[in-house]
Scaffold this motif. Structure first.
Motif, mmCIF file in Angstrom:
data_model
loop_
_atom_site.group_PDB
_atom_site.id
_atom_site.type_symbol
_atom_site.label_atom_id
_atom_site.label_comp_id
_atom_site.label_asym_id
_atom_site.label_seq_id
_atom_site.Cartn_x
_atom_site.Cartn_y
_atom_site.Cartn_z
ATOM 1 N N GLN A 299 0.287 3.626 19.809
ATOM 2 C CA GLN A 299 0.373 2.377 19.077
ATOM 3 C C GLN A 299 -1.027 1.781 18.939
ATOM 4 O OE1 GLN A 299 3.070 0.925 22.125
ATOM 5 N NE2 GLN A 299 4.636 0.520 20.557
ATOM 6 N N ILE A 300 -1.279 1.156 17.808
ATOM 7 C CA ILE A 300 -2.549 0.472 17.575
ATOM 8 C C ILE A 300 -2.245 -0.987 17.254
ATOM 9 C CG2 ILE A 300 -4.666 0.337 16.204
ATOM 10 C CD1 ILE A 300 -4.483 2.914 17.786
ATOM 11 N N GLU B 240 1.969 3.842 15.204
ATOM 12 C CA GLU B 240 2.697 2.600 14.976
ATOM 13 C C GLU B 240 1.676 1.468 15.044
ATOM 14 O OE1 GLU B 240 5.971 -0.360 17.115
ATOM 15 O OE2 GLU B 240 5.514 1.592 18.000
ATOM 16 N N ILE B 241 1.588 0.659 13.993
ATOM 17 C CA ILE B 241 0.607 -0.411 13.932
ATOM 18 C C ILE B 241 1.299 -1.734 14.252
ATOM 19 C CG2 ILE B 241 -1.216 -1.484 12.556
ATOM 20 C CD1 ILE B 241 -1.530 1.555 13.025
ATOM 21 N N SER C 255 4.243 3.490 11.144
ATOM 22 C CA SER C 255 5.090 2.331 10.884
ATOM 23 C C SER C 255 4.302 1.071 11.208
ATOM 24 C CB SER C 255 6.368 2.384 11.736
ATOM 25 O OG SER C 255 6.030 2.367 13.116
ATOM 26 N N VAL C 256 4.866 -0.071 10.810
ATOM 27 C CA VAL C 256 4.277 -1.371 11.123
ATOM 28 C C VAL C 256 5.300 -2.201 11.888
ATOM 29 C CG1 VAL C 256 3.400 -3.549 10.191
ATOM 30 C CG2 VAL C 256 2.709 -1.395 9.143
ATOM 31 N N THR C 257 4.883 -2.775 12.996
ATOM 32 C CA THR C 257 5.713 -3.692 13.773
ATOM 33 C C THR C 257 5.086 -5.077 13.706
ATOM 34 O OG1 THR C 257 6.498 -1.981 15.289
ATOM 35 C CG2 THR C 257 6.569 -4.250 16.079
ATOM 36 N N ASP C 258 5.866 -6.060 13.290
ATOM 37 C CA ASP C 258 5.374 -7.426 13.134
ATOM 38 C C ASP C 258 5.819 -8.260 14.333
ATOM 39 O OD1 ASP C 258 4.687 -10.005 12.388
ATOM 40 O OD2 ASP C 258 5.253 -9.726 10.297
#
Length: 239
Positions: free
Chosen positions: A4-5, A86-87, A117-120
């Motif tokens: 994850q980044i 995953e960002i 993917s993007v996690t907000d």
């Protein structure tokens, strides 16, 4: 291995569509939810001045940015670093919108084509704490993350703080791990107790206790992103 980044940007203003640009990008890497120290940080020449209100937020002067590389010069390094991960972003629509515009300006595909993917975290926080303030500072205060060094916004510092916030928001089953202590030699101690001679009464939970238990399970489900195992096991046992 889960990579994850945690990513944050600073910009010249609020509207990528109206010509505002990215001036700073900060990235913090997590492997299996652990900080690796393999981070990325760029200051960028936006080829325009920051708005006065933006300067008050990030404090990065136009003069300071004049000799910094343009986005095109760091794009390959950044995208290679982010590839497939995953960002994690707080208010992802803002940062992704700016990254998409920067990529568009250099003839590259949209941001999401390079990542997993993007996690907000803002969306997550609003679901967990509806009706409450869910800014990064508010979450740091609520979750016990030390943000005392944050007098101005900075992309790398904010990404580091957000990494701590994210780990707290998603602690899930990690919160169930119990530290049983250790011996002087550093190894965990085990005490065996014979329970055969005990008669343990069975106390049934009342309605209020059952409701409180169900609320706790729902909170754990939400904070773990639906990855708790007892719901699935309960359904399997019924089936």
């Amino acid at each position: 291995m889960t990579r994850q980044i945690v990513l944050d940007t600073e910009t010249t203003g609020l509207s990528a569509e109206n010509g505002d640009r990215i001036i700073e990008i900060g990235c913090v890497e997590l492997l299996n939810r652990k900080l690796t120290g393999h981070n990325k940080h760029f200051y960028l020449n936006p080829e325009r001045d920051s708005h006065e209100d933006a300067l008050k937020v990030h404090g990065i002067s136009n003069e300071f940015l004049k000799d910094k590389p343009k986005f095109v010069a760091v794009a390959d390094e950044l995208l290679d670093y982010l590839q497939g991960a995953e960002i994690i972003i707080h208010n992802a629509a803002f940062d992704v919108g700016f990254l998409n515009k920067e990529l568009e300006l250099i003839g590259r595909p949209p941001f999401k084509q390079f990542i997993g993917s993007v996690t907000d975290t803002l969306v997550m926080a609003k679901e967990m704490y509806p009706g409450k303030r869910n800014s990064l500072d508010a979450l740091c205060d609520r979750l016990g993350v030390d943000n005392s060094g944050r007098t101005l916004h900075g992309a790398l510092l904010d990404a580091e703080l957000l990494a701590d916030v994210y780990i707290n928001l998603t602690r899930g089953q990690d919160a169930l791990l119990i530290d049983l202590g250790a011996t002087d030699s550093g190894s965990a101690s085990t005490v065996r107790i014979e329970l055969g001679g005990f008669e343990l009464p069975v106390l049934a939970a009342n309605e209020q206790e059952l409701a409180a238990h169900e609320d706790l399970l729902k909170q754990l489900d939400k904070s773990s992103g639906g990855k708790t195992v007892w719901r699935a096991n309960a359904q399997n046992s019924v089936a």
